[in-house]
Design a protein around this motif. Structure first.
Motif, PDB file in Angstrom:
ATOM      1  N   CYS A  20      32.474  38.732  43.762  1.00  0.00           N
ATOM      2  CA  CYS A  20      32.790  39.982  44.460  1.00  0.00           C
ATOM      3  C   CYS A  20      32.139  39.998  45.835  1.00  0.00           C
ATOM      4  CB  CYS A  20      32.313  41.157  43.605  1.00  0.00           C
ATOM      5  SG  CYS A  20      32.330  42.748  44.443  1.00  0.00           S
ATOM      6  N   LYS A  21      30.841  39.726  45.870  1.00  0.00           N
ATOM      7  CA  LYS A  21      30.106  39.780  47.135  1.00  0.00           C
ATOM      8  C   LYS A  21      30.644  38.782  48.151  1.00  0.00           C
ATOM      9  CE  LYS A  21      25.621  41.073  45.142  1.00  0.00           C
ATOM     10  NZ  LYS A  21      24.422  40.427  44.553  1.00  0.00           N
ATOM     11  N   LYS A  22      31.027  37.613  47.658  1.00  0.00           N
ATOM     12  CA  LYS A  22      31.478  36.550  48.559  1.00  0.00           C
ATOM     13  C   LYS A  22      32.959  36.657  48.898  1.00  0.00           C
ATOM     14  CE  LYS A  22      27.677  33.968  48.640  1.00  0.00           C
ATOM     15  NZ  LYS A  22      26.976  33.607  49.890  1.00  0.00           N
ATOM     16  N   GLY A  23      33.677  37.410  48.093  1.00  0.00           N
ATOM     17  CA  GLY A  23      35.121  37.479  48.329  1.00  0.00           C
ATOM     18  C   GLY A  23      35.831  36.191  47.967  1.00  0.00           C
ATOM     19  N   TYR A  24      35.415  35.584  46.857  1.00  0.00           N
ATOM     20  CA  TYR A  24      36.087  34.371  46.386  1.00  0.00           C
ATOM     21  C   TYR A  24      37.386  34.737  45.667  1.00  0.00           C
ATOM     22  CZ  TYR A  24      31.612  31.814  46.912  1.00  0.00           C
ATOM     23  OH  TYR A  24      30.471  31.247  47.387  1.00  0.00           O
ATOM     24  N   PRO A  25      38.363  33.846  45.706  1.00  0.00           N
ATOM     25  CA  PRO A  25      39.554  34.061  44.877  1.00  0.00           C
ATOM     26  C   PRO A  25      39.238  33.727  43.423  1.00  0.00           C
ATOM     27  CG  PRO A  25      39.730  31.976  46.039  1.00  0.00           C
ATOM     28  CD  PRO A  25      38.434  32.597  46.489  1.00  0.00           C
ATOM     29  N   VAL A  26      39.652  34.581  42.518  1.00  0.00           N
ATOM     30  CA  VAL A  26      39.412  34.373  41.089  1.00  0.00           C
ATOM     31  C   VAL A  26      40.761  34.204  40.398  1.00  0.00           C
ATOM     32  CG1 VAL A  26      38.382  35.347  39.002  1.00  0.00           C
ATOM     33  CG2 VAL A  26      37.338  35.817  41.227  1.00  0.00           C
ATOM     34  N   ARG A  27      40.937  33.086  39.729  1.00  0.00           N
ATOM     35  CA  ARG A  27      42.196  32.873  38.996  1.00  0.00           C
ATOM     36  C   ARG A  27      42.255  33.819  37.807  1.00  0.00           C
ATOM     37  NH1 ARG A  27      40.301  27.780  39.878  1.00  0.00           N
ATOM     38  NH2 ARG A  27      39.503  27.689  37.739  1.00  0.00           N
ATOM     39  N   VAL A  28      43.462  34.307  37.543  1.00  0.00           N
ATOM     40  CA  VAL A  28      43.631  35.259  36.444  1.00  0.00           C
ATOM     41  C   VAL A  28      44.707  34.745  35.503  1.00  0.00           C
ATOM     42  CG1 VAL A  28      44.420  37.585  35.858  1.00  0.00           C
ATOM     43  CG2 VAL A  28      42.856  37.253  37.786  1.00  0.00           C
ATOM     44  N   VAL A  29      44.381  34.724  34.221  1.00  0.00           N
ATOM     45  CA  VAL A  29      45.413  34.449  33.214  1.00  0.00           C
ATOM     46  C   VAL A  29      45.524  35.665  32.308  1.00  0.00           C
ATOM     47  CG1 VAL A  29      45.059  31.944  33.250  1.00  0.00           C
ATOM     48  CG2 VAL A  29      43.815  33.324  31.586  1.00  0.00           C
ATOM     49  N   ARG A  30      46.738  35.960  31.923  1.00  0.00           N
ATOM     50  CA  ARG A  30      46.960  37.049  30.967  1.00  0.00           C
ATOM     51  C   ARG A  30      47.465  36.462  29.655  1.00  0.00           C
ATOM     52  NH1 ARG A  30      48.016  39.761  35.722  1.00  0.00           N
ATOM     53  NH2 ARG A  30      47.250  41.909  35.851  1.00  0.00           N
ATOM     54  N   SER A  31      46.966  37.004  28.563  1.00  0.00           N
ATOM     55  CA  SER A  31      47.334  36.508  27.242  1.00  0.00           C
ATOM     56  C   SER A  31      48.214  37.528  26.533  1.00  0.00           C
ATOM     57  CB  SER A  31      46.065  36.258  26.437  1.00  0.00           C
ATOM     58  OG  SER A  31      46.341  36.284  25.058  1.00  0.00           O
ATOM     59  N   HIS A  32      49.054  37.036  25.662  1.00  0.00           N
ATOM     60  CA  HIS A  32      49.896  37.937  24.863  1.00  0.00           C
ATOM     61  C   HIS A  32      49.059  38.851  23.981  1.00  0.00           C
ATOM     62  CE1 HIS A  32      49.427  35.926  20.869  1.00  0.00           C
ATOM     63  NE2 HIS A  32      48.930  34.997  21.669  1.00  0.00           N
ATOM     64  N   LYS A  33      47.792  38.502  23.815  1.00  0.00           N
ATOM     65  CA  LYS A  33      46.948  39.331  22.961  1.00  0.00           C
ATOM     66  C   LYS A  33      46.589  40.657  23.618  1.00  0.00           C
ATOM     67  CE  LYS A  33      44.957  35.852  20.069  1.00  0.00           C
ATOM     68  NZ  LYS A  33      43.729  35.415  19.400  1.00  0.00           N
ATOM     69  N   GLU A  34      46.791  40.757  24.917  1.00  0.00           N
ATOM     70  CA  GLU A  34      46.579  42.036  25.587  1.00  0.00           C
ATOM     71  C   GLU A  34      47.795  42.898  25.281  1.00  0.00           C
ATOM     72  OE1 GLU A  34      45.641  44.869  26.510  1.00  0.00           O
ATOM     73  OE2 GLU A  34      44.183  44.107  27.961  1.00  0.00           O
ATOM     74  N   LYS A  35      47.681  43.730  24.272  1.00  0.00           N
ATOM     75  CA  LYS A  35      48.859  44.461  23.805  1.00  0.00           C
ATOM     76  C   LYS A  35      49.124  45.733  24.600  1.00  0.00           C
ATOM     77  CE  LYS A  35      49.873  41.689  20.448  1.00  0.00           C
ATOM     78  NZ  LYS A  35      50.862  40.654  20.777  1.00  0.00           N
ATOM     79  N   ARG A  36      48.132  46.235  25.301  1.00  0.00           N
ATOM     80  CA  ARG A  36      48.338  47.534  25.947  1.00  0.00           C
ATOM     81  C   ARG A  36      48.920  47.397  27.343  1.00  0.00           C
ATOM     82  NH1 ARG A  36      42.696  49.239  26.433  1.00  0.00           N
ATOM     83  NH2 ARG A  36      42.657  47.015  26.863  1.00  0.00           N
ATOM     84  N   SER A  37      49.017  46.193  27.835  1.00  0.00           N
ATOM     85  CA  SER A  37      49.475  46.011  29.204  1.00  0.00           C
ATOM     86  C   SER A  37      50.949  45.640  29.252  1.00  0.00           C
ATOM     87  CB  SER A  37      48.664  44.904  29.866  1.00  0.00           C
ATOM     88  OG  SER A  37      49.294  44.487  31.054  1.00  0.00           O
ATOM     89  N   SER A  38      51.671  46.287  30.163  1.00  0.00           N
ATOM     90  CA  SER A  38      53.074  45.922  30.356  1.00  0.00           C
ATOM     91  C   SER A  38      53.199  44.613  31.104  1.00  0.00           C
ATOM     92  CB  SER A  38      53.791  47.003  31.163  1.00  0.00           C
ATOM     93  OG  SER A  38      53.786  48.198  30.450  1.00  0.00           O
ATOM     94  N   TYR A  39      52.107  44.152  31.675  1.00  0.00           N
ATOM     95  CA  TYR A  39      52.163  42.954  32.501  1.00  0.00           C
ATOM     96  C   TYR A  39      51.789  41.699  31.718  1.00  0.00           C
ATOM     97  CZ  TYR A  39      52.316  46.578  35.990  1.00  0.00           C
ATOM     98  OH  TYR A  39      52.674  47.676  36.697  1.00  0.00           O
TER      99      TYR A  39
END
Length: 637
Positions: A306-325
DNA sequence: GGGCCCGCAGGG
DNA sequence: CCCTGCGGGCCC
């Protein structure tokens, strides 16, 4: 009623919840049409030009896109079928109801959050499951993107889930126990890593680090599980949600529903730190929080990013049931985000949790977005919970990863942190057997992959009469009917001939090979997604036109097929049944015809051409011939 | 479908 | 070397 579209902030009036402002070519709600037009006229936030366009689109959708001749509206012609009737805009994130109508995710959520459980377009029922967890229609995303751009979109999601390492290919010595051998997956984490980035690499994984495919990890790529995601380097830990080092920064996170405080809005989300749980007794995880979280270990690593402003890779899993994304199956790479702020708050389980605001900053569009370009810098969302936040950290220095206005892209503004780890030992050296096992899906060009996105996974042809199931996957209506023909929805059971037991519901899994979702509700009365069908149809026509330009020298001016259709008074959608023609597979012939299938099929002669197409570039021509080729294949099969 | 068990990788 | 961890299969 008034409606402010959360996507575009425009205010519109729409009819009563169930009114049929626009419908498939037979508007029976002329009063509402007038009301909608008046609303557009009354909208002071729009310029005259915008009003004209909206009026035109509104009319246009009702009439079957026969009237637009302006070249600027060529794209609209194709996409107009998919307009959201609530905000009269092209959905950023299309959702399809069981009745086959398409809406913006946000409009839909706003609609259903008002306890409206009927379709705004046709009054058809919206099941609670759909209202609470709408799934983005991937085929519609592809259709909209194709309609909006003729550019090749390199980041388009591979529609096929990879499963690269088969059990028999894993090294024998990795199986240290009998149990591990039995389950196969238990030791998959010892599977080879296919990319050459060091484990502490920040940011996207580029083609140069992908020695085999030479493509890098593409936004939208889907893997079967965390183990395979790991093998492609997107997110290395196979249990932990955060990859990082407390002194150095965090490289990636996984959203998989492990923490109930998480809140996903697609382009931005609120993430919860790790820890605070009682893992005594050899547990790997625990739903219940027993202690406060602190900014140490992985939580501190995120704070450094956060402090450095680095890019953070994001993966989403099917186990996240509450998200439409979240994907409906597997684990998907969604690109890089920056952590703009972090803080602590009292979580839902009454203990303090670390909180992180992630905002997307990738050069490729998100998998759910119909946009053809990546992110632009956006203003931060208003976070209610910040009022009660403690330990707030915001970035003070210039971010390492930032948007370059001149180059119009995100890039490293400072040099990325030097890797502290060597690329080593685990780097695969023998990949022999695997290369030839490469599937055709892997060899597809971006354009072809787009086409794949418009294809039915059952018959593999471009969909003619698409039906979108509750899981967001679309299929030919006839294929779906054949796939589930002869199945009843409940099984009557008797017990030793004495008395009837409760009828057992039969689960009907989505025919998409990787999707396990029960779609029996969608199959009972499958509704054609006419919006998607119209857009696909228009794209086909456009491609035919383009290919004519390649094949024939321009002879004939400015007679677009749209015009011809209008003058011939031929319905927009050719042969909606998808039956009765000699180009059909026997399977399709077996299937019943769909509703409203009275229109005649219209042949488009090859002499048809359009002046506007003369301007098309060589690139476009070649890609359209690809489309044309595929269309021909489609017809021949 | 929920609980349980356990191998593994990586941080510290 | 110990601890941690948003997995995943199996058993009930």
């Amino acid at each position: 009623m008034e409606w402010d579209c959360p996507d575009c902030s425009s205010i519109y009036a729409v009819g009563e919840p169930s009114t049929n402002i626009v419908s498939d070519g037979q508007s029976n709600g002329s009063d509402n049409l007038i009301a909608a037009i008046r609303a557009i006229e009354a909208d002071e936030s729009l310029t005259e030009q915008q009003k004209n366009k909206k009026r035109q689109l509104l009319m246009n959708k009702g009439k079957g896109v026969a009237d637009l001749d302006d070249d600027d509206h060529m794209k609209d012609k194709a996409a107009a079928h998919l307009y959201c009737v609530i905000c009269i805009m092209l959905p950023e994130r299309p959702i399809t109801t069981p009745c086959g109508h398409n809406f913006c995710l946000k409009c839909f959520q706003k609609w259903t959050s008002r306890k409206n459980l009927t379709c705004p377009e046709c009054r058809g029922p919206i099941p609670r499951s759909v209202a609470s967890q709408p799934r983005i229609n991937a085929a519609a995303v592809v259709a909209i993107r194709m309609a909006k751009t003729s550019k090749l979109i390199s980041s388009e999601a591979l529609k096929k889930v990879h499963h690269f390492v088969h059990n028999q290919e894993r090294p024998d010595k990795a199986f240290t126990t009998e149990r591990a051998k039995k389950t196969g997956k238990a030791n998959a984490c010892s599977g080879k890593i296919f990319v050459t980035v060091p484990p502490d690499h920040f940011g996207p994984i580029l083609a140069e680090n992908d020695p085999d495919r030479k493509k890098g990890v593409l936004v939208g790529e889907v893997w079967e599980d965390r183990m395979e995601c790991r093998q492609w380097g997107a997110h290395l830990p196979h249990v932990a949600g955060i990859a990082g080092q407390s002194e150095y920064g965090a490289q990636s996170v996984a959203l998989s529903g492990g923490y109930e405080d998480d809140e996903d809005h697609g382009e931005w989300f609120l993430y919860t730190g790790s820890g605070g749980r009682d893992l005594s007794g050899n547990k790997r995880t625990n739903k219940y929080q027993a202690f406060d979280q602190k900014f140490d270990k992985m939580n501190e690593a995120l704070r450094v990013s956060c402090k450095k402003g680095y890019p953070v890779r994001v993966v989403r899993s099917h186990k996240e049931k509450r998200s439409s994304y979240a994907p409906s199956e597997g684990v998907r790479y969604d690109g890089v985000y920056r952590i703009e702020k972090c803080w602590r708050k009292i979580g839902k389980q009454e203990h303090k949790v670390c909180r992180y605001l992630f905002v997307r900053c990738d050069n490729e569009p998100a998998p759910w977005s119909s946009d053809e370009h990546g992110d632009r810098p956006r203003s931060l969302p208003v976070i209610e919970e910040l009022k009660a936040a403690t330990d707030l950290t915001e970035r003070k220095e210039d971010p390492s990863w930032d948007y370059d206005e001149e180059e119009s892209c995100w890039k490293w503004k400072r040099s990325p942190p030097l890797s502290r780890r060597t690329m080593d030992t685990r780097n695969p050296e023998d990949k022999k057997g695997k290369r030839k096992a490469k599937t055709s899906a892997e060899n597809l060009s971006g354009r072809d992959r787009l086409l794949k996105g418009l294809s039915c996974t059952i018959c593999r042809n471009i969909m003619r009469i698409p039906v979108t199931a509750a899981c967001g996957h679309s299929f030919c209506k006839s294929c779906l009917e054949v796939a589930f023909s002869g199945q009843t929805f409940v099984r009557e059971r008797t017990c030793a001939g004495r008395r009837n037991l409760r009828a057992q519901k039969i689960v009907m899994k989505c025919p998409d090979p990787q999707c396990q979702i029960d779609i029996s509700e969608s199959i009972k009365n499958p509704q054609v997604n006419r919006g998607l069908m119209g857009t696909i149809e228009s794209l086909k026509l456009e491609a035919e036109d383009d290919s004519k330009v390649v094949q024939n020298p321009p002879e004939n001016k400015a007679k677009s097929v749209y015009k011809r259709r209008k003058t011939n008074n031929v319905p927009l959608l050719s042969n909606p049944d998808g039956v009765g023609k000699d180009d059909k597979s026997s399977e399709e012939q077996k299937s019943k015809s769909v509703s409203g299938g009275t229109e005649d099929e219209m042949e488009v002669e090859s002499s048809t051409t359009s002046e506007s197409n003369l301007k098309t570039t060589a690139t476009k021509d070649s890609s359209s011939s690809t489309l044309q080729a595929q269309l021909n294949d489609d017809d021949l099969e």
